[in-house]
Design a protein around this motif. Structure first.
Motif, PDB file in Angstrom:
ATOM      1  N   ASP A 112      51.400  53.898  44.630  1.00  0.00           N
ATOM      2  CA  ASP A 112      51.411  54.259  43.190  1.00  0.00           C
ATOM      3  C   ASP A 112      50.065  53.778  42.655  1.00  0.00           C
ATOM      4  O   ASP A 112      49.544  52.696  43.533  1.00  0.00           O
ATOM      5  N   GLU A 113      48.481  54.459  42.167  1.00  0.00           N
ATOM      6  CA  GLU A 113      47.644  53.938  41.722  1.00  0.00           C
ATOM      7  C   GLU A 113      48.325  53.781  40.477  1.00  0.00           C
ATOM      8  O   GLU A 113      48.026  54.960  40.130  1.00  0.00           O
ATOM      9  N   VAL A 114      47.798  52.783  39.108  1.00  0.00           N
ATOM     10  CA  VAL A 114      47.698  53.362  38.467  1.00  0.00           C
ATOM     11  C   VAL A 114      47.273  52.277  36.948  1.00  0.00           C
ATOM     12  O   VAL A 114      46.644  52.029  37.592  1.00  0.00           O
ATOM     13  N   THR A 115      46.918  53.132  36.309  1.00  0.00           N
ATOM     14  CA  THR A 115      46.061  52.211  34.627  1.00  0.00           C
ATOM     15  C   THR A 115      46.513  51.153  34.222  1.00  0.00           C
ATOM     16  O   THR A 115      46.162  49.871  32.784  1.00  0.00           O
ATOM     17  N   ASP A 116      48.069  51.022  34.551  1.00  0.00           N
ATOM     18  CA  ASP A 116      49.032  49.732  32.927  1.00  0.00           C
ATOM     19  C   ASP A 116      49.836  49.584  34.195  1.00  0.00           C
ATOM     20  O   ASP A 116      50.600  50.770  34.665  1.00  0.00           O
ATOM     21  N   ILE A 117      50.551  47.974  34.080  1.00  0.00           N
ATOM     22  CA  ILE A 117      51.898  48.276  34.688  1.00  0.00           C
ATOM     23  C   ILE A 117      52.468  47.309  34.184  1.00  0.00           C
ATOM     24  O   ILE A 117      53.697  46.652  34.835  1.00  0.00           O
ATOM     25  N   ARG A 118      52.418  47.995  33.107  1.00  0.00           N
ATOM     26  CA  ARG A 118      53.180  47.101  32.063  1.00  0.00           C
ATOM     27  C   ARG A 118      55.428  47.952  32.327  1.00  0.00           C
ATOM     28  O   ARG A 118      56.331  47.185  32.296  1.00  0.00           O
ATOM     29  N   ASP A 119      55.430  48.901  32.240  1.00  0.00           N
ATOM     30  CA  ASP A 119      56.435  49.491  32.829  1.00  0.00           C
ATOM     31  C   ASP A 119      56.842  48.971  33.844  1.00  0.00           C
ATOM     32  O   ASP A 119      58.354  48.958  34.742  1.00  0.00           O
ATOM     33  N   VAL A 120      56.770  48.360  34.863  1.00  0.00           N
ATOM     34  CA  VAL A 120      56.630  47.997  36.192  1.00  0.00           C
ATOM     35  C   VAL A 120      56.504  46.045  36.467  1.00  0.00           C
ATOM     36  O   VAL A 120      56.566  45.627  37.060  1.00  0.00           O
ATOM     37  N   TRP A 121      56.160  45.118  34.926  1.00  0.00           N
ATOM     38  CA  TRP A 121      56.009  43.747  34.884  1.00  0.00           C
ATOM     39  C   TRP A 121      57.898  43.126  34.925  1.00  0.00           C
ATOM     40  O   TRP A 121      58.427  43.471  34.328  1.00  0.00           O
ATOM     41  N   GLN A 122      57.710  42.041  35.566  1.00  0.00           N
ATOM     42  CA  GLN A 122      59.167  40.945  35.236  1.00  0.00           C
ATOM     43  C   GLN A 122      58.862  39.464  35.604  1.00  0.00           C
ATOM     44  O   GLN A 122      57.344  39.498  35.191  1.00  0.00           O
ATOM     45  N   ASP A 123      59.573  38.805  34.593  1.00  0.00           N
ATOM     46  CA  ASP A 123      59.774  37.842  34.505  1.00  0.00           C
ATOM     47  C   ASP A 123      59.386  36.699  35.427  1.00  0.00           C
ATOM     48  O   ASP A 123      58.868  35.540  35.598  1.00  0.00           O
ATOM     49  N   ASP A 124      58.727  37.070  36.868  1.00  0.00           N
ATOM     50  CA  ASP A 124      59.055  36.152  37.748  1.00  0.00           C
ATOM     51  C   ASP A 124      57.816  36.542  38.080  1.00  0.00           C
ATOM     52  O   ASP A 124      56.999  35.481  39.401  1.00  0.00           O
ATOM     53  N   LEU A 125      56.582  37.360  38.033  1.00  0.00           N
ATOM     54  CA  LEU A 125      55.366  37.539  38.330  1.00  0.00           C
ATOM     55  C   LEU A 125      54.238  36.562  37.901  1.00  0.00           C
ATOM     56  O   LEU A 125      54.247  36.078  37.019  1.00  0.00           O
ATOM     57  N   VAL A 126      53.512  36.542  39.250  1.00  0.00           N
ATOM     58  CA  VAL A 126      52.457  35.243  39.234  1.00  0.00           C
ATOM     59  C   VAL A 126      50.849  36.177  39.682  1.00  0.00           C
ATOM     60  O   VAL A 126      50.998  36.529  40.957  1.00  0.00           O
ATOM     61  N   THR A 127      50.122  35.853  38.634  1.00  0.00           N
ATOM     62  CA  THR A 127      48.412  36.360  39.101  1.00  0.00           C
ATOM     63  C   THR A 127      48.401  35.704  39.158  1.00  0.00           C
ATOM     64  O   THR A 127      47.302  34.460  38.843  1.00  0.00           O
ATOM     65  N   PHE A 128      47.233  36.177  40.425  1.00  0.00           N
ATOM     66  CA  PHE A 128      45.672  35.268  41.197  1.00  0.00           C
ATOM     67  C   PHE A 128      44.560  35.880  40.298  1.00  0.00           C
ATOM     68  O   PHE A 128      44.471  37.314  40.872  1.00  0.00           O
ATOM     69  N   VAL A 129      43.491  35.450  40.635  1.00  0.00           N
ATOM     70  CA  VAL A 129      42.283  36.200  40.603  1.00  0.00           C
ATOM     71  C   VAL A 129      41.631  35.434  41.168  1.00  0.00           C
ATOM     72  O   VAL A 129      41.005  34.083  41.185  1.00  0.00           O
ATOM     73  N   LEU A 130      40.955  36.370  42.334  1.00  0.00           N
ATOM     74  CA  LEU A 130      40.093  35.538  43.458  1.00  0.00           C
ATOM     75  C   LEU A 130      37.995  36.335  42.764  1.00  0.00           C
ATOM     76  O   LEU A 130      38.313  37.637  42.348  1.00  0.00           O
ATOM     77  N   GLY A 131      37.285  35.367  43.052  1.00  0.00           N
ATOM     78  CA  GLY A 131      36.092  35.819  42.847  1.00  0.00           C
ATOM     79  C   GLY A 131      35.472  37.171  43.933  1.00  0.00           C
ATOM     80  O   GLY A 131      36.166  37.506  44.887  1.00  0.00           O
ATOM     81  N   CYS A 132      34.605  37.307  42.739  1.00  0.00           N
ATOM     82  CA  CYS A 132      34.356  38.509  43.011  1.00  0.00           C
ATOM     83  C   CYS A 132      32.353  38.946  43.850  1.00  0.00           C
ATOM     84  O   CYS A 132      31.924  38.547  43.271  1.00  0.00           O
ATOM     85  N   SER A 133      32.264  39.755  44.850  1.00  0.00           N
ATOM     86  CA  SER A 133      30.729  39.928  45.190  1.00  0.00           C
ATOM     87  C   SER A 133      29.733  39.920  44.164  1.00  0.00           C
ATOM     88  O   SER A 133      28.587  40.364  43.934  1.00  0.00           O
ATOM     89  N   PHE A 134      30.635  41.151  43.290  1.00  0.00           N
ATOM     90  CA  PHE A 134      29.887  41.809  42.006  1.00  0.00           C
ATOM     91  C   PHE A 134      28.650  40.827  41.732  1.00  0.00           C
ATOM     92  O   PHE A 134      27.995  40.327  40.514  1.00  0.00           O
ATOM     93  N   SER A 135      30.182  39.003  40.575  1.00  0.00           N
ATOM     94  CA  SER A 135      28.728  37.828  41.035  1.00  0.00           C
ATOM     95  C   SER A 135      26.862  37.190  41.256  1.00  0.00           C
ATOM     96  O   SER A 135      26.637  37.455  40.522  1.00  0.00           O
ATOM     97  N   PHE A 136      27.415  37.810  42.575  1.00  0.00           N
ATOM     98  CA  PHE A 136      26.438  37.206  43.415  1.00  0.00           C
ATOM     99  C   PHE A 136      25.148  38.430  43.368  1.00  0.00           C
ATOM    100  O   PHE A 136      24.235  38.232  43.528  1.00  0.00           O
TER     101      PHE A 136
END
Length: 266
Positions: free
Chosen positions: A101-125
């Motif tokens: 799926d490709e969605v704009t909101d993930i509240r309905d699939v969220w779980q209490d064991d999920l870990v989020t990683f934020v990785l740097g993006c080329s838009f910065s350079f």
């Protein structure tokens, strides 16, 4: 929508538009001066190996933030009032390594064991390159940056392996050299290019047919310049096949409160 241009809007304003559903397209060129992040969300049982994968492959997977604890959806490490469930314009949901799926909101699939990683993006350079007078073709042409699968192997960590995805920006050779000098200062957002010149030598058969994003014009006298790209984890996820994984859609980033200047190495 604010009367400000997208480039002038503060990250919190952009996130509010995204959260409300008013912005669901790519984020290139918005919130000038601020870091944008690629997103990977995994169950805790898979997160430790993914963290090792990022540490072993820092050019395509530079970590700029992550959730404090499993299940945390507010990301204080990258800004105030950042809700990872709603504040990305478009998400991809993977199950067993396949996009379902490709969605704009993930509240309905969220779980209490999920870990989020934020990785740097080329838009910065990109911003640093533009400030130095270099043209960024995808910005000029108002399209998503072209991205390609390559034959450049990543280092393996647990179940995570695969080849590097690169983003491409065409430049004159002298500008490519200047871009290398500038981007070396930004290791947290992919750093210097991996390659420039012949696409086939890194496994790209048709430069006009990107695997992700949009094709851009390559003018006479220009060479394609390739940077490691934060879509790389999506290739690793396809092979590792975790039961659930959520990423950003290519080009649709999390706009953080971190400043690009905070990531520069002087």
């Amino acid at each position: 929508m604010s009367n400000k241009s997208a480039q002038e809007m503060a990250p919190a304003e952009v996130r509010a538009l995204i959260r409300s559903g008013e912005w669901n397209v790519n984020t290139s060129g918005i919130s000038s001066g601020y870091v944008q992040g690629n997103i990977v969300i995994l169950p805790k049982s898979w997160a430790d190996d993914f963290l090792k994968f990022c540490q072993m492959n820092p050019k395509p997977c530079p970590i700029v933030g992550m959730s404090d604890n499993p299940g945390d959806f507010m990301l204080s490490s990258v800004g105030d009032d950042v809700d990872i469930r709603t504040d990305v314009p478009s998400y991809k949901i993977f199950r067993d390594g396949k996009v379902v799926d490709e969605v704009t909101d993930i509240r309905d699939v969220w779980q209490d064991d999920l870990v989020t990683f934020v990785l740097g993006c080329s838009f910065s350079f990109e911003e640093a390159l533009v400030a130095d007078g270099l043209e960024i073709r995808n910005v000029t042409e108002k399209v998503n940056v072209p991205m390609y699968r390559t034959n450049i192997e990543c280092r393996t960590a647990g179940p995570f392996s695969g080849t590097t995805v690169v983003s491409m920006r065409p430049m004159k050779p002298k500008d490519a050299i200047r871009a290398i000098q500038i981007c070396t200062r930004f290791p947290s957002v992919h750093g210097a290019p991996l390659h420039f010149g012949d696409p086939e030598s890194i496994g790209i058969k048709d430069i006009n047919q990107p695997d992700f994003g949009d094709a851009v014009t390559i003018k006479e006298g220009e060479v394609p310049v390739f940077w490691a790209c934060g879509v790389t984890p999506q290739v690793a996820l396809e092979q590792a096949k975790p039961p659930l994984c959520i990423t950003h859609s290519p080009g649709c980033m999390l706009v953080t409160d971190l400043r690009n200047s905070q990531l520069a190495v002087l």
